[in-house]
Write an enzyme that holds these catalytic residues in place. Structure first.
Site, PDB file in Angstrom:
ATOM      1  N   SER A 195      -0.717  -3.558  -5.262  1.00 34.32           N
ATOM      2  CA  SER A 195      -1.671  -3.340  -4.176  1.00 34.32           C
ATOM      3  C   SER A 195      -3.083  -3.757  -4.516  1.00 34.32           C
ATOM      4  O   SER A 195      -3.858  -4.105  -3.630  1.00 34.32           O
ATOM      5  CB  SER A 195      -1.668  -1.862  -3.773  1.00 34.32           C
ATOM      6  OG  SER A 195      -0.391  -1.482  -3.353  1.00 34.32           O
ATOM      7  N   THR A 196      -3.438  -3.703  -5.800  1.00 36.25           N
ATOM      8  CA  THR A 196      -4.800  -4.070  -6.186  1.00 36.25           C
ATOM      9  C   THR A 196      -4.763  -5.166  -7.235  1.00 36.25           C
ATOM     10  O   THR A 196      -3.790  -5.292  -7.991  1.00 36.25           O
ATOM     11  CB  THR A 196      -5.572  -2.862  -6.756  1.00 36.25           C
ATOM     12  OG1 THR A 196      -4.956  -2.462  -7.982  1.00 36.25           O
ATOM     13  CG2 THR A 196      -5.588  -1.695  -5.781  1.00 36.25           C
TER      14      THR A 196
END
Length: 87
Positions: free
Chosen positions: A12-13
């Site tokens: 996600s990051t």
């Protein structure tokens, strides 16, 4: 189970690492050349290039492999849509 195993991994990051997912996919018999990835995209974002490539690579008899279901979909309707796309 016959056919090819196609892998998909997502973080996600940008600061997260895909190493654990890649290792897990390899342990499940996925060729590293057949692992498609997305960086910095949440599961809510259905417009994920790596997922689109993975789905496009799957043929009849193949298996789409993820290390955890939440890497593929964030909700039951999303998972159902992906399953429908595969069938």
């Amino acid at each position: 189970m016959s056919g090819t195993k196609i892998g998909y991994a997502r973080v996600s990051t940008a600061g997260q690492d895909l190493a654990t997912q890649r290792e897990g996919l390899a342990a499940l018999g996925v060729n590293p050349k057949l692992v498609y990835v997305d960086h910095g995209l949440t599961g809510r974002d259905r417009d994920r290039p790596g997922l689109a490539q993975a789905l496009a690579a799957v043929r009849a008899g193949d298996t789409l492999v993820v290390t955890k279901l939440d890497r593929l979909a964030r909700s039951l309707p999303d998972a159902r849509d992906i399953a429908d796309e595969l069938t």
